[in-house]
Design an enzyme around this catalytic site. Structure first.
Site, PDB file in Angstrom:
ATOM      1  N   CYS A  86      58.455  64.545 -12.372  1.00  0.00           N
ATOM      2  CA  CYS A  86      59.596  65.340 -11.936  1.00  0.00           C
ATOM      3  C   CYS A  86      60.095  66.211 -13.094  1.00  0.00           C
ATOM      4  O   CYS A  86      60.326  65.707 -14.197  1.00  0.00           O
ATOM      5  CB  CYS A  86      60.697  64.383 -11.470  1.00  0.00           C
ATOM      6  SG  CYS A  86      62.333  65.095 -11.393  1.00  0.00           S
ATOM      7  N   GLU A  87      60.257  67.489 -12.836  1.00  0.00           N
ATOM      8  CA  GLU A  87      60.692  68.389 -13.898  1.00  0.00           C
ATOM      9  C   GLU A  87      62.179  68.238 -14.224  1.00  0.00           C
ATOM     10  O   GLU A  87      62.642  68.751 -15.243  1.00  0.00           O
ATOM     11  CB  GLU A  87      60.381  69.841 -13.545  1.00  0.00           C
ATOM     12  CG  GLU A  87      61.180  70.419 -12.407  1.00  0.00           C
ATOM     13  CD  GLU A  87      60.806  71.881 -12.132  1.00  0.00           C
ATOM     14  OE1 GLU A  87      61.727  72.649 -11.841  1.00  0.00           O
ATOM     15  OE2 GLU A  87      59.625  72.230 -12.216  1.00  0.00           O
ATOM     16  N   HIS A  88      62.915  67.523 -13.380  1.00  0.00           N
ATOM     17  CA  HIS A  88      64.344  67.342 -13.631  1.00  0.00           C
ATOM     18  C   HIS A  88      64.641  66.153 -14.542  1.00  0.00           C
ATOM     19  O   HIS A  88      65.576  66.199 -15.333  1.00  0.00           O
ATOM     20  CB  HIS A  88      65.093  67.154 -12.301  1.00  0.00           C
ATOM     21  CG  HIS A  88      64.962  68.325 -11.392  1.00  0.00           C
ATOM     22  ND1 HIS A  88      64.827  68.213 -10.023  1.00  0.00           N
ATOM     23  CD2 HIS A  88      64.931  69.659 -11.655  1.00  0.00           C
ATOM     24  CE1 HIS A  88      64.725  69.418  -9.488  1.00  0.00           C
ATOM     25  NE2 HIS A  88      64.785  70.305 -10.457  1.00  0.00           N
ATOM     26  N   HIS A  89      63.857  65.068 -14.407  1.00  0.00           N
ATOM     27  CA  HIS A  89      64.112  63.867 -15.198  1.00  0.00           C
ATOM     28  C   HIS A  89      62.889  63.385 -15.980  1.00  0.00           C
ATOM     29  O   HIS A  89      62.952  62.377 -16.660  1.00  0.00           O
ATOM     30  CB  HIS A  89      64.595  62.725 -14.294  1.00  0.00           C
ATOM     31  CG  HIS A  89      65.833  63.045 -13.529  1.00  0.00           C
ATOM     32  ND1 HIS A  89      65.810  63.548 -12.240  1.00  0.00           N
ATOM     33  CD2 HIS A  89      67.142  62.971 -13.866  1.00  0.00           C
ATOM     34  CE1 HIS A  89      67.045  63.753 -11.815  1.00  0.00           C
ATOM     35  NE2 HIS A  89      67.875  63.422 -12.771  1.00  0.00           N
ATOM     36  N   GLN A 127      58.277  68.544  -5.754  1.00  0.00           N
ATOM     37  CA  GLN A 127      57.275  68.305  -4.715  1.00  0.00           C
ATOM     38  C   GLN A 127      57.083  69.493  -3.787  1.00  0.00           C
ATOM     39  O   GLN A 127      55.960  69.804  -3.380  1.00  0.00           O
ATOM     40  CB  GLN A 127      57.629  67.054  -3.909  1.00  0.00           C
ATOM     41  CG  GLN A 127      56.558  66.680  -2.888  1.00  0.00           C
ATOM     42  CD  GLN A 127      56.823  65.359  -2.223  1.00  0.00           C
ATOM     43  OE1 GLN A 127      57.349  64.430  -2.839  1.00  0.00           O
ATOM     44  NE2 GLN A 127      56.473  65.242  -0.948  1.00  0.00           N
ATOM     45  N   HIS A 155      59.462  59.084  -5.702  1.00  0.00           N
ATOM     46  CA  HIS A 155      59.984  59.693  -6.925  1.00  0.00           C
ATOM     47  C   HIS A 155      60.745  58.649  -7.728  1.00  0.00           C
ATOM     48  O   HIS A 155      61.773  58.131  -7.275  1.00  0.00           O
ATOM     49  CB  HIS A 155      60.911  60.856  -6.561  1.00  0.00           C
ATOM     50  CG  HIS A 155      60.205  61.995  -5.893  1.00  0.00           C
ATOM     51  ND1 HIS A 155      60.137  63.252  -6.454  1.00  0.00           N
ATOM     52  CD2 HIS A 155      59.516  62.069  -4.725  1.00  0.00           C
ATOM     53  CE1 HIS A 155      59.443  64.053  -5.659  1.00  0.00           C
ATOM     54  NE2 HIS A 155      59.061  63.352  -4.599  1.00  0.00           N
ATOM     55  N   CYS A 157      62.532  59.062 -10.222  1.00  0.00           N
ATOM     56  CA  CYS A 157      63.868  59.506 -10.613  1.00  0.00           C
ATOM     57  C   CYS A 157      64.909  59.042  -9.594  1.00  0.00           C
ATOM     58  O   CYS A 157      66.103  58.999  -9.881  1.00  0.00           O
ATOM     59  CB  CYS A 157      63.921  61.026 -10.769  1.00  0.00           C
ATOM     60  SG  CYS A 157      63.492  61.938  -9.269  1.00  0.00           S
TER      61      CYS A 157
END
Length: 200
Positions: A86-89, A127, A155, A157
């Protein structure tokens, strides 16, 4: 030095030092015995997890086969297992991709479809974007009558932090060409991958 490292301004030593910084920030001592080699291991793991940045997934589709005796029905590869982040976490995304296409005058080796999935998955991802990237890559490179991609993934995250909801997966789809325009073709694909009327 990896090909990916050559494409950036960050050296392996700098990457390892960044890991030591995170260990100290977390409250650990990166000089204790159990953590001495952790920065090297993490950087090596990153080289594997994010190897997709060093390749163009479209390259896997450039070798095709025309001698298929006029075959023009659906080609489907189910249950392509993948790991992404995940590019956020920067947390893992673990899932399966189902890929189908309607060839016009050429087909591609089925292992190449799995390589396209991995090529995009081994990057920081969302995703929805991953699903679209796979579909558009196949459509633009092979020029088939249509492409369908469905991804079902969990996910970390969401399962290991935040709301802590385990056993939850997200499903995304991208339908192009005939798969978008023809409900019967789309339904046939969903039947092939085991999704019937929204249930699996």
């Amino acid at each position: 030095m990896s090909d990916h490292a050559k494409q950036t301004d960050v050296t392996r030593d700098q990457a390892e030092e960044a890991v030591r910084t995170l260990l100290r920030w977390a409250g650990e001592d990166p000089t204790r015995e159990g953590l001495l080699d952790t920065p090297k291991r993490v950087v090596k793991a990153y080289g594997d997890w994010f190897s997709g940045y060093a390749e163009d997934p479209a390259d896997f589709l450039k070798r095709t086969f025309k001698e298929v005796q006029g075959y023009d029905e659906m080609v489907v590869l189910r249950d392509i297992q993948f790991e992404s982040h995940c590019e956020h976490h920067m947390a893992p995304i673990i899932g399966r991709a189902h890929v189908g296409y309607l060839p016009t005058n050429r087909v591609v080796g089925i292992s190449k479809l799995a390589r396209v999935v991995d090529g995009f998955a081994r990057r920081f991802q969302v995703q929805e974007k991953l699903t679209a990237e796979i579909a558009h890559c196949i459509q633009e490179t092979l020029q088939p009558a249509g492409v369908a991609v469905v991804i079902d993934a969990s996910h970390e995250c969401m399962t290991t932090r935040g709301v802590h909801k385990r056993g939850v997966s997200m499903v995304t789809s991208q339908m192009l060409g005939t798969f978008r325009e023809d409900a019967r073709t789309r339904a046939e694909f969903l039947q092939f991958i085991g999704i019937h009327g929204g249930h699996r």
